[in-house]
Design a protein around this motif. Structure first.
Motif, PDB file in Angstrom:
ATOM      1  N   PRO A   1       4.429  -0.940  17.797  1.00 43.97           N
ATOM      2  CA  PRO A   1       5.766  -2.459  18.678  1.00 43.97           C
ATOM      3  C   PRO A   1       5.810  -3.556  18.194  1.00 43.97           C
ATOM      4  O   PRO A   1       5.068  -4.502  17.251  1.00 43.97           O
ATOM      5  CB  PRO A   1       5.156  -2.432  20.050  1.00 43.97           C
ATOM      6  N   SER A   2       7.177  -4.335  18.425  1.00 46.39           N
ATOM      7  CA  SER A   2       7.129  -5.777  17.818  1.00 46.39           C
ATOM      8  C   SER A   2       7.184  -6.538  18.805  1.00 46.39           C
ATOM      9  O   SER A   2       6.024  -6.467  19.254  1.00 46.39           O
ATOM     10  CB  SER A   2       9.161  -4.949  18.029  1.00 46.39           C
ATOM     11  N   LYS A   3       6.934  -8.533  18.018  1.00 46.72           N
ATOM     12  CA  LYS A   3       6.267  -9.126  18.739  1.00 46.72           C
ATOM     13  C   LYS A   3       6.831  -8.775  20.443  1.00 46.72           C
ATOM     14  O   LYS A   3       5.947  -9.368  21.408  1.00 46.72           O
ATOM     15  CB  LYS A   3       6.299  -9.886  17.951  1.00 46.72           C
ATOM     16  N   GLN A   4       7.816  -8.692  20.578  1.00 49.40           N
ATOM     17  CA  GLN A   4       8.538  -9.459  21.779  1.00 49.40           C
ATOM     18  C   GLN A   4       7.635  -7.741  22.832  1.00 49.40           C
ATOM     19  O   GLN A   4       7.490  -8.639  24.041  1.00 49.40           O
ATOM     20  CB  GLN A   4      10.070  -8.722  21.836  1.00 49.40           C
ATOM     21  N   GLU A   5       7.795  -6.782  22.443  1.00 50.38           N
ATOM     22  CA  GLU A   5       7.458  -5.551  23.046  1.00 50.38           C
ATOM     23  C   GLU A   5       5.645  -6.107  22.937  1.00 50.38           C
ATOM     24  O   GLU A   5       5.402  -5.576  25.185  1.00 50.38           O
ATOM     25  CB  GLU A   5       7.565  -4.678  22.099  1.00 50.38           C
TER      26      GLU A   5
ATOM     27  N   LEU B   1       2.359  -9.239  29.572  1.00 54.96           N
ATOM     28  CA  LEU B   1       2.247  -9.694  30.607  1.00 54.96           C
ATOM     29  C   LEU B   1       3.104  -9.329  31.901  1.00 54.96           C
ATOM     30  O   LEU B   1       2.312  -9.148  32.848  1.00 54.96           O
ATOM     31  CB  LEU B   1       3.556 -10.630  30.428  1.00 54.96           C
ATOM     32  N   HIS B   2       3.183  -7.882  31.863  1.00 55.18           N
ATOM     33  CA  HIS B   2       3.721  -6.794  33.082  1.00 55.18           C
ATOM     34  C   HIS B   2       3.305  -5.331  33.270  1.00 55.18           C
ATOM     35  O   HIS B   2       3.347  -4.483  33.861  1.00 55.18           O
ATOM     36  CB  HIS B   2       5.679  -7.144  32.849  1.00 55.18           C
ATOM     37  N   GLY B   3       2.390  -5.508  31.676  1.00 57.97           N
ATOM     38  CA  GLY B   3       2.038  -3.593  31.689  1.00 57.97           C
ATOM     39  C   GLY B   3       2.900  -2.724  31.222  1.00 57.97           C
ATOM     40  O   GLY B   3       4.330  -3.164  30.626  1.00 57.97           O
ATOM     41  N   VAL B   4       3.329  -1.596  31.203  1.00 54.69           N
ATOM     42  CA  VAL B   4       3.829  -0.927  31.112  1.00 54.69           C
ATOM     43  C   VAL B   4       4.787  -0.570  32.182  1.00 54.69           C
ATOM     44  O   VAL B   4       4.429   0.004  33.045  1.00 54.69           O
ATOM     45  CB  VAL B   4       2.996   1.185  30.965  1.00 54.69           C
ATOM     46  N   GLU B   5       6.237  -0.568  31.922  1.00 54.62           N
ATOM     47  CA  GLU B   5       7.018  -0.265  32.973  1.00 54.62           C
ATOM     48  C   GLU B   5       7.382   0.272  34.202  1.00 54.62           C
ATOM     49  O   GLU B   5       7.241  -0.127  35.676  1.00 54.62           O
ATOM     50  CB  GLU B   5       8.648  -1.305  32.234  1.00 54.62           C
ATOM     51  N   ALA B   6       6.898   1.866  33.196  1.00 56.94           N
ATOM     52  CA  ALA B   6       6.916   2.470  34.586  1.00 56.94           C
ATOM     53  C   ALA B   6       5.949   2.638  34.915  1.00 56.94           C
ATOM     54  O   ALA B   6       6.548   3.902  36.148  1.00 56.94           O
ATOM     55  CB  ALA B   6       6.720   4.214  33.188  1.00 56.94           C
ATOM     56  N   ARG B   7       4.945   1.830  35.602  1.00 53.16           N
ATOM     57  CA  ARG B   7       4.384   2.454  36.514  1.00 53.16           C
ATOM     58  C   ARG B   7       3.921   0.586  36.516  1.00 53.16           C
ATOM     59  O   ARG B   7       2.782  -0.096  37.744  1.00 53.16           O
ATOM     60  CB  ARG B   7       2.556   2.202  35.319  1.00 53.16           C
ATOM     61  N   ARG B   8       4.814  -0.256  36.782  1.00 54.86           N
ATOM     62  CA  ARG B   8       4.797  -1.438  37.710  1.00 54.86           C
ATOM     63  C   ARG B   8       4.509  -1.030  39.070  1.00 54.86           C
ATOM     64  O   ARG B   8       6.067  -0.286  39.865  1.00 54.86           O
ATOM     65  CB  ARG B   8       6.002  -2.221  37.169  1.00 54.86           C
ATOM     66  N   GLY B   9       3.619  -1.396  39.830  1.00 58.71           N
ATOM     67  CA  GLY B   9       3.911  -1.109  41.817  1.00 58.71           C
ATOM     68  C   GLY B   9       4.083   0.263  41.947  1.00 58.71           C
ATOM     69  O   GLY B   9       3.758   0.413  42.826  1.00 58.71           O
ATOM     70  N   GLY B  10       3.991   1.210  40.907  1.00 59.26           N
ATOM     71  CA  GLY B  10       3.057   2.381  41.389  1.00 59.26           C
ATOM     72  C   GLY B  10       4.461   3.546  41.740  1.00 59.26           C
ATOM     73  O   GLY B  10       4.655   4.391  41.984  1.00 59.26           O
TER      74      GLY B  10
END
Length: 719
Positions: A637-641, A647-656
């Motif tokens: 992964p890149s530095k931005q990733e 900060l937010h974790g895997v985007e597919a699992r934010r808040g369920g």
């Protein structure tokens, strides 16, 4: 011979082996004879070849040979040869702890520190700015100057806890408390840090000239990086309790004054530190208090309340005037009396800044401890932690930072904060920081078995976790499955709650049923969280589902493993999660990490840590679970990733729910939920709930229309 009898005999033998299977030794079971994690054999010392198991036999044979020459000769030479502490640590025998340790020369200190993978470095007092490398010719010159600034030192190591009394002068009561708690052999971080914190003049030896100022005074701050479960809490509590007790004894003061503050990121870790400090302080007169809401730690308001009580009439007249504009909030609760205060950064900073427009000062505080310093100085807690740090105005303040993972940015921030504080208080500009590193920096302990399991989808992860719940199940590599008790980590609170509801009835009622599974997260009350922690430590709860709130510092001695149901947000988070097992030198448990198709871009950091841990454990290519082809196949992964993941974790699992596309619609909404129901079943259930809500809404609207119609008819009659 009857063939049926032969078949029945074979079945009885298999059942007998199954009954005997649970009696096998489980990971993290029992107590460890030696809590040390590392001990490398010393190749040569003073012309002798030392080995871990044979050295004591060679010394005993040499002693007998010398004693046969002259029976009336005093054995002074024998005692000199036995002063090296290497044989005592190598044999792990309790009989060697009765020998009084002597100070070692620099060569012996260097050998012993290297054998335990201890590295102490004196950081530069004023860290220079980064130099831009314009050409390759200047590269060597820049690197040579940087190496000169960081100087490696070899302080005196602590061989046994009994040496704290004889060599470093701790009080007799403290030594008795350590004996009652069963402490005999120090861990690596205790071996290197306790001499520096108790008696730096004795510990530094020949390196004393590097840190001593013109007045002969020594001011040393410590930055310790040690693996999880290596005894960092005890390493900073022993000097605090002992020095407070000796200062109070010298001044004959009976009043409790706040002399030490310990800051921890979570309430569970703060409570654990308080309990450990209370075990060391019976009979010492040192009072340890855990910070709670509503506590006041300064006495400035008490004097103003006494003055205001004498002028009640004037104050009552001015309540609507000038006093209403003052930012001070007066409370009737007196300031708490404590010698050591343990708190989270937000709770302590709010207590300092509630009563005044600016944070109150703590002039009596001599020691500030930042446990899990990389989190406390992260952007999440940085402002609150630095606010508490700046409130400590004592010129003799000593700061110690402790963690299992410490980046270079945290190191530079700590150094700059120390220098800016000293310049603000008009103190001597020079301040020395010693960095103590145990083992390989930012790595997991080598006694853990790691498993990286590809589950493809969310239902696959749930099926794999259910297989781990069966104690007789076998994994694909024919190894024993994970045994309770163990921890399960998820990315968010809604996912932890959903996973708990799914596994609530997986354990049969004969084994306790739903009472064996619990969930712990930050949205629960303090009472509920403490109750769950107590039940889990008592063995009433077998499977505890939680978030990263329990990933740092919390000590569970009987944990057999850790399950990362969701991939951690960073490599440091993985190190701290799996560090809940295999603590204090015990045989490590199993760390299972599930990953799906959405996690593949972020698994590289976890895979590298697993590979480094297996290499440190001495596993070859055939024994290692992390294969080279998998490391090469995983994307980097890149530095931005990495920053976005942290900060937010895997985007597919934010808040369920799921990740949103460009139009703002949620895609993959059902794929990311933790449930055994299919998408079609969830759709029917959603439509059914929507129909019920729609009928209720229409009924309410009809009732309102009837009421409005009745009101209009009666209104006409009244006219």
């Amino acid at each position: 011979m009857d063939i049926l009898k032969l078949l029945s005999r074979s079945t009885k033998q298999t059942t007998r082996t199954r009954k005997d299977a649970p009696s096998t030794k489980l990971p993290s079971a029992g107590t460890s004879a030696n809590p040390q994690l590392f001990y490398d054999a010393i190749p040569e010392a003073r012309g002798k070849k030392r080995k871990r198991g044979r050295e004591t036999e060679q010394v005993q044979a040499q002693d007998e040979a010398e004693s046969n020459v002259n029976f009336f000769e005093e054995k002074a030479s024998v005692s000199k040869e036995k002063k090296s502490p290497a044989p005592k640590l190598a044999t792990k025998s309790e009989s060697k702890t009765d020998i009084v340790a002597e100070l070692l020369d620099e060569g012996e200190c260097r050998q012993l520190l290297r054998s335990h993978r201890l590295k102490a470095t004196l950081l530069p007092s004023n860290k220079p700015a980064k130099v831009i490398k314009k050409s390759k010719k200047k590269k060597k010159a820049v690197e040579s100057t940087k190496k000169e600034e960081y100087k490696q030192i070899y302080p005196q190591p602590l061989v046994a806890f009994k040496d704290l009394r004889s060599t470093y002068g701790i009080s007799g009561r403290m030594a008795e408390n350590l004996v009652q708690q069963g402490y005999k052999i120090p861990t690596e971080v205790q071996m290197g840090s306790l001499p520096l914190l108790l008696r730096p003049k004795i510990a530094l030896g020949e390196s004393i000239n590097e840190v001593e100022d013109a007045n002969g005074e020594i001011h040393v701050d410590l930055l310790a990086v040690a693996p999880t479960g290596s005894g960092k809490t005890l390493a900073f509590l022993i000097p605090i309790v002992d020095q407070i007790m000796q200062r109070r004894r010298a001044s004959e003061a009976k009043e409790h004054v706040l002399e030490a503050i310990v800051v921890a990121p979570t309430k569970e870790l703060a409570t654990q530190i308080v309990n450990e400090a209370k075990k060391l302080s019976p009979g010492t007169g040192v009072k340890v208090v855990g910070m709670r809401k509503g506590m006041r730690i300064t006495k400035e308001d008490d004097q103003e309340q006494d003055e205001s009580s004498g002028d009640e009439g004037e104050d009552e007249e001015d309540d609507d005037g000038e006093d209403a504009e003052k930012p001070r909030k007066r409370t009737s609760q007196p300031a708490v009396k404590a010698d050591i205060m343990v708190s989270t950064p937000g709770l302590l900073f709010s207590a300092l800044s509630t009563d005044l427009a600016q944070p109150a000062s703590l002039p009596t505080t001599r020691t500030l401890v930042l446990d899990e310093a990389d989190v406390l100085l992260d952007p999440l807690f940085r402002d609150q932690t630095l606010g508490v740090w700046n409130s400590c105005t004592n010129p003799e303040l000593r700061v110690t930072l402790w963690s299992a993972t410490m980046g270079s940015n945290i190191e530079s921030l700590a150094s700059s904060t120390i220098q800016s504080r000293r310049s603000r208080l008009d103190l001597a500009p020079t301040s020395h920081i010693i960095r103590l590193v145990v083992g390989l920096k930012d790595s997991a302990i080598p006694n853990i078995t790691h498993r990286l399991v590809y589950a493809a989808t969310e239902p696959g992860k749930l099926i794999a976790l259910r297989q781990l719940l069966h104690p007789t199940a076998k994994s694909t590599d024919a190894t024993q499955s994970l045994r309770p008790p163990f921890l399960v980590f998820t990315q968010t609170i809604p996912r932890a709650v959903a996973l708990h509801s799914e596994l609530l009835y997986d354990i049969p009622s004969e084994a306790g049923g739903s009472t064996r599974i619990a969930v712990l997260h930050a949205e629960l009350s303090d009472t509920a969280r403490s109750t769950i922690m107590t039940r889990f430590r008592n063995g009433e709860i077998w499977i505890l589902i939680t978030t990263d709130i329990l990933s740092r510092g919390v000590d569970f001695r009987g944990i057999n493993g850790v399950v990362n149901y969701d991939v951690p947000n960073s490599g440091a988070a993985y190190i701290h999660r799996v560090g809940r097992t295999g603590r204090a030198g015990r045989e490590g448990g199993v760390a299972v990490t599930f990953y799906t198709k959405e996690d593949i871009p972020y698994v590289k950091a976890v895979a590298n840590i697993i590979a480094a841990s297996e290499k440190a454990a001495g596993k070859g290519e055939s024994e290692a679970g992390m294969k080279r082809w998998l490391l090469d196949a995983l994307p980097t992964p890149s530095k931005q990733e990495k920053k976005k993941l942290k900060l937010h974790g895997v985007e597919a699992r934010r808040g369920g729910l799921g990740e949103k596309n460009k139009e703002g619609n949620v895609k993959g909404k059902w794929k990311s939920q933790i449930s055994t129901k299919s998408g079609y079943e969830r759709k029917l259930e959603h439509n059914r709930k929507g129909a019920i809500q729609g009928s209720r809404r229409r009924m309410l609207e009809a009732e309102k229309e009837e009421q409005n119609g009745e009101d209009s008819e009666w209104g006409g009659i009244d006219e």
